[in-house]
Design an enzyme around this catalytic site. Structure first.
Site, short mmCIF file in Angstrom:
data_model
loop_
_atom_site.label_atom_id
_atom_site.label_comp_id
_atom_site.label_asym_id
_atom_site.label_seq_id
_atom_site.Cartn_x
_atom_site.Cartn_y
_atom_site.Cartn_z
N ARG A 272 0.79 -1.23 0.00
CA ARG A 272 0.00 0.00 0.00
C ARG A 272 0.83 1.28 0.00
O ARG A 272 0.43 2.28 -0.57
CB ARG A 272 -0.90 -0.02 1.24
CG ARG A 272 -1.88 1.12 1.30
CD ARG A 272 -2.78 0.99 2.46
NE ARG A 272 -2.02 0.73 3.68
CZ ARG A 272 -2.57 0.53 4.86
NH1 ARG A 272 -3.88 0.54 4.99
NH2 ARG A 272 -1.82 0.31 5.92
N ARG B 228 1.64 3.47 2.63
CA ARG B 228 1.35 4.57 3.55
C ARG B 228 2.65 4.87 4.28
O ARG B 228 3.56 4.04 4.29
CB ARG B 228 0.25 4.13 4.53
CG ARG B 228 -0.53 5.26 5.13
CD ARG B 228 -1.76 4.75 5.83
NE ARG B 228 -1.43 4.04 7.07
CZ ARG B 228 -2.29 3.31 7.76
NH1 ARG B 228 -3.52 3.16 7.34
NH2 ARG B 228 -1.91 2.70 8.87
P1 AP5 Z 1 -7.16 -1.65 5.53
O1 AP5 Z 1 -8.62 -1.66 5.32
O2 AP5 Z 1 -6.45 -0.33 5.54
O3 AP5 Z 1 -6.81 -2.45 6.87
P2 AP5 Z 1 -6.69 -1.89 8.34
O4 AP5 Z 1 -6.99 -3.04 9.25
O5 AP5 Z 1 -7.49 -0.64 8.50
O6 AP5 Z 1 -5.14 -1.62 8.36
P3 AP5 Z 1 -4.31 -0.36 8.84
O7 AP5 Z 1 -2.93 -0.63 8.38
O8 AP5 Z 1 -4.94 0.93 8.45
O9 AP5 Z 1 -4.49 -0.59 10.39
P4 AP5 Z 1 -3.70 -0.07 11.57
O10 AP5 Z 1 -4.48 -0.61 12.70
O11 AP5 Z 1 -2.25 -0.39 11.58
O12 AP5 Z 1 -3.71 1.51 11.33
P5 AP5 Z 1 -4.55 2.70 11.93
O13 AP5 Z 1 -4.79 3.64 10.83
O14 AP5 Z 1 -5.68 2.23 12.75
O15 AP5 Z 1 -6.51 -2.65 4.46
C1 AP5 Z 1 -5.10 -2.77 4.34
C2 AP5 Z 1 -4.78 -3.07 2.86
O16 AP5 Z 1 -5.36 -4.34 2.53
C3 AP5 Z 1 -5.38 -2.05 1.88
O17 AP5 Z 1 -4.50 -1.88 0.82
C4 AP5 Z 1 -6.69 -2.73 1.41
O18 AP5 Z 1 -7.06 -2.33 0.13
C5 AP5 Z 1 -6.30 -4.19 1.46
N1 AP5 Z 1 -7.44 -5.08 1.77
C6 AP5 Z 1 -8.40 -4.86 2.70
N2 AP5 Z 1 -9.28 -5.89 2.73
C7 AP5 Z 1 -8.85 -6.79 1.79
C8 AP5 Z 1 -9.32 -8.07 1.34
N3 AP5 Z 1 -10.42 -8.65 1.88
N4 AP5 Z 1 -8.63 -8.70 0.38
C9 AP5 Z 1 -7.50 -8.14 -0.15
N5 AP5 Z 1 -7.00 -6.92 0.21
C10 AP5 Z 1 -7.67 -6.26 1.18
O19 AP5 Z 1 -3.49 3.33 12.96
C11 AP5 Z 1 -2.30 3.92 12.52
C12 AP5 Z 1 -1.51 4.44 13.71
O20 AP5 Z 1 -2.28 5.44 14.41
C13 AP5 Z 1 -1.20 3.39 14.80
O21 AP5 Z 1 -0.05 2.64 14.49
C14 AP5 Z 1 -1.02 4.30 16.02
O22 AP5 Z 1 0.24 4.94 16.00
C15 AP5 Z 1 -2.09 5.36 15.81
N6 AP5 Z 1 -3.39 5.01 16.44
C16 AP5 Z 1 -4.57 4.85 15.82
N7 AP5 Z 1 -5.53 4.52 16.69
C17 AP5 Z 1 -4.93 4.48 17.91
C18 AP5 Z 1 -5.40 4.17 19.20
N8 AP5 Z 1 -6.67 3.81 19.44
N9 AP5 Z 1 -4.50 4.20 20.22
C19 AP5 Z 1 -3.21 4.55 20.02
N10 AP5 Z 1 -2.70 4.85 18.81
C20 AP5 Z 1 -3.56 4.80 17.75
#
Ligand code: AP5
Length: 193
Positions: A137, A139
């Site tokens: 991806r 990011r």
């Molecule tokens: P996607 O839908 O983006 O998956 P995701 O589970 O949302 O993955 P993320 O990498 O966004 O999750 P994350 O938990 O690390 O990040 P977040 O933004 O929450 O899909 C991923 C890829 O797969 C895409 O390319 C998609 O197209 C593909 N895909 C999806 N479904 C598919 C399928 N069925 N088949 C094939 N391909 C598929 O957090 C980022 C950062 O923010 C954290 O590391 C932390 O530093 C901070 N943060 C956020 N929330 C908190 C919190 N509550 N507490 C503390 N820190 C936080």
């Protein structure tokens, strides 16, 4: 938006899963089907970083390293978001809670208005697929070393929530390693939609 599937009763649910499990992808699809807002704490934080706000400056390096933002800071972000009018008719949280402290905070925030969670849906995807998806991806936090750290942090800090919510009878498990549309259908079915 598909208004045909709107529920009469507010649905308050959480999508739980490792980085790359499809939480963001599914949150938008499911929320639009159910007529509730998808609330992604990752997106909210990235918006703050992009806008260069004080909050964005505080969390930028933490996110870039794949670590978690402090629970207290997240509590304030989520409290403010859940207080907005669109969240009064329910919501689908993506990326919150991520620690037991955050789960307790969420219970307290909801309890203050006599509300409670209806369900927590766990998207289950094998680790090698998670890595392939995130590295495909590009990011800012999708570099391989950061992805590995995000996965490590997930196992250590977030995975305990599976048992936490199972013990409360709220956990639904969904196979996230299938086509996007099939995952959406399975999540909707698990929510009784
Ligand atoms: P996607 O839908 O983006 O998956 P995701 O589970 O949302 O993955 P993320 O990498 O966004 O999750 P994350 O938990 O690390 O990040 P977040 O933004 O929450 O899909 C991923 C890829 O797969 C895409 O390319 C998609 O197209 C593909 N895909 C999806 N479904 C598919 C399928 N069925 N088949 C094939 N391909 C598929 O957090 C980022 C950062 O923010 C954290 O590391 C932390 O530093 C901070 N943060 C956020 N929330 C908190 C919190 N509550 N507490 C503390 N820190 C936080």
């Amino acid at each position: 938006m598909d208004g045909g599937a709107r529920r009469r009763r507010p649905l308050r649910a959480v999508l739980l899963g490792a980085p790359g499990s499809g939480k963001g992808t599914q949150a938008e699809r499911i929320a639009s089907r159910l007529g509730v807002p998808a609330i992604s704490t990752g997106d909210m934080l990235r918006d703050q970083v992009a806008a260069g706000t004080e909050l964005g400056l505080r969390v930028r390096d933490v996110m870039a390293a794949g670590s978690l933002v402090e629970d207290d800071l997240m509590a304030e972000v989520v409290r403010a978001r859940l207080a907005r009018s669109d969240a009064q008719r329910g919501f689908l949280l993506d990326g919150y809670p991520r620690t037991t402290v955050q789960a307790e905070t969420l219970e307290r925030l909801l309890g203050a208005t006599d509300a409670r969670l209806d369900a927590v849906v766990l998207l289950e995807v094998p680790e090698e697929i998670l890595v392939l998806r995130t590295l495909g991806r590009q990011r800012a936090d999708d570099r391989e070393d950061v992805v590995r750290e995000r996965l490590r942090v997930y196992r250590e800090k977030t995975e305990p929530l599976v048992g936490y919510y199972q013990g409360r009878g709220l956990l639904r498990r969904v196979d996230g390693d299938q086509a996007v549309e099939r995952v959406t259908a399975a999540v909707l079915a698990s929510l009784g939609g």
